[in-house]
Design an enzyme around this catalytic site. Structure first.
Site, PDB file in Angstrom:
ATOM      1  N   HIS A 169      -1.132  -7.438   1.339  1.00 30.95           N
ATOM      2  CA  HIS A 169      -0.724  -6.650   0.189  1.00 30.95           C
ATOM      3  C   HIS A 169       0.376  -5.680   0.612  1.00 30.95           C
ATOM      4  O   HIS A 169       0.471  -5.301   1.776  1.00 30.95           O
ATOM      5  CB  HIS A 169      -1.907  -5.863  -0.382  1.00 30.95           C
ATOM      6  CG  HIS A 169      -2.963  -6.736  -0.975  1.00 30.95           C
ATOM      7  ND1 HIS A 169      -4.242  -6.296  -1.232  1.00 30.95           N
ATOM      8  CD2 HIS A 169      -2.943  -8.032  -1.349  1.00 30.95           C
ATOM      9  CE1 HIS A 169      -4.955  -7.278  -1.747  1.00 30.95           C
ATOM     10  NE2 HIS A 169      -4.182  -8.340  -1.829  1.00 30.95           N
ATOM     11  N   THR A 170       1.174  -5.270  -0.346  1.00 33.98           N
ATOM     12  CA  THR A 170       2.236  -4.316  -0.061  1.00 33.98           C
ATOM     13  C   THR A 170       1.634  -3.000   0.396  1.00 33.98           C
ATOM     14  O   THR A 170       0.840  -2.391  -0.316  1.00 33.98           O
ATOM     15  CB  THR A 170       3.100  -4.087  -1.313  1.00 33.98           C
ATOM     16  OG1 THR A 170       3.653  -5.334  -1.730  1.00 33.98           O
ATOM     17  CG2 THR A 170       4.229  -3.113  -1.008  1.00 33.98           C
ATOM     18  N   GLN A 171       2.001  -2.562   1.580  1.00 35.53           N
ATOM     19  CA  GLN A 171       1.483  -1.318   2.121  1.00 35.53           C
ATOM     20  C   GLN A 171       2.424  -0.146   1.852  1.00 35.53           C
ATOM     21  O   GLN A 171       1.999   1.001   1.828  1.00 35.53           O
ATOM     22  CB  GLN A 171       1.276  -1.447   3.637  1.00 35.53           C
ATOM     23  CG  GLN A 171       0.270  -2.514   4.019  1.00 35.53           C
ATOM     24  CD  GLN A 171      -1.124  -2.204   3.508  1.00 35.53           C
ATOM     25  OE1 GLN A 171      -1.634  -1.112   3.700  1.00 35.53           O
ATOM     26  NE2 GLN A 171      -1.733  -3.179   2.842  1.00 35.53           N
TER      27      GLN A 171
END
Length: 272
Positions: free
Chosen positions: A37-39
């Site tokens: 997931h986009t961090q």
């Protein structure tokens, strides 16, 4: 005679002329590691400002999308119309903004198709706002947030009144006559409130700003943000949402003044 099927580890199909994708049979799609997931957002937009006035709502945003601290993309429109009486002003990650536009535009096309076959009502600004609040909260709860802060502005045809509300990546939601995201919440929001309350009063019962007054306030706020926000640019657009529809201006710039810096100690070639 038909040929024998190609072996499982073959990268070429004899019946066609293109390579087959290399996949291992019997393994899940996550065999090579967990889902990522986009961090942290990469290409981002900064402040969006919103203000109610006597005939509707105005929303302003600049045209910059920054790659970290690099002013990379200087012609990005962060104001997106949805239907005839709703508009989104989006700050945060631009890739999530592109995904959001795609999903919402598809939804609106479906709603428009239903409206052609029966008395299906069109989505109001409040409907879209509640959809976004549920979407953002659901994604946040799955530890995969939509990295955006959104202002939803519009005109409610049923109630015959303007609408302005805020939703962010945590699912936080609220509505007010003046709103701002990002750095604008610290620098521009006090100016917006001061201008709004000077005419409408603290309770908001007085007359609202005219279109010319509201536009002047937003231009002044965008100038302040250009002075003080390192992720902004002196190129912005202002959208107007009224009972007649949505209008987005061409990109414009504010007049700036920099000569005051010459009197600052330590500025430029000064040594004392």
């Amino acid at each position: 005679m038909w040929k024998q099927p190609a072996p499982a580890n073959s990268s070429f199909n004899e019946y066609n002329t293109f390579p087959l994708p290399q996949t291992q049979r019997g393994q899940s799609s996550h065999a090579h590691g967990p889902v990522g997931h986009t961090q942290q957002p990469l290409v981002t937009g900064t402040s969006v400002l919103g203000l109610k006035y006597d005939k509707g709502v105005m929303i302003a945003a600049d045209n910059l999308a920054s790659y970290g601290s690099l002013a990379r993309f200087r012609d990005i429109q962060r104001l997106h119309p949805l239907g005839k009486h709703t508009l989104l002003g989006v700050a945060g990650d631009m890739s999530d903004f592109q995904w959001l536009k795609k999903e919402l535009d598809a939804l609106l096309r479906e709603e428009d198709a239903l409206a052609l076959t029966d008395s299906h009502p069109s989505l109001s600004p409040k409907n879209i706002y509640e959809l976004l609040s549920n979407l953002f909260y659901a994604r946040r709860s799955k530890m995969n947030p939509v990295w955006n802060a959104v202002l939803v502005g519009g005109w409610d045809k049923v109630k015959e009144e303007s609408f302005l509300a805020y939703v962010d990546l945590l699912g936080t939601t609220y509505s007010a006559p003046t709103l701002a995201t990002g750095f604008g919440a610290h620098l521009a929001q006090p100016l917006l409130r001061e201008a709004y309350e000077a005419k409408a009063g603290i309770d908001g019962e007085g007359p609202l700003l005219t279109q010319e007054e509201a536009e002047k306030v937003l231009e002044d706020c965008m100038k302040v943000l250009f002075y003080r926000d390192a992720r902004s640019i002196n190129k912005f657009q202002i959208a107007t949402i009224t009972s007649e529809g949505v209008t987005i201006s061409d990109s414009k710039s504010a007049d700036t003044y920099w000569k005051f810096a010459e009197g600052l100690r330590g500025y430029g070639a000064q040594t004392q």
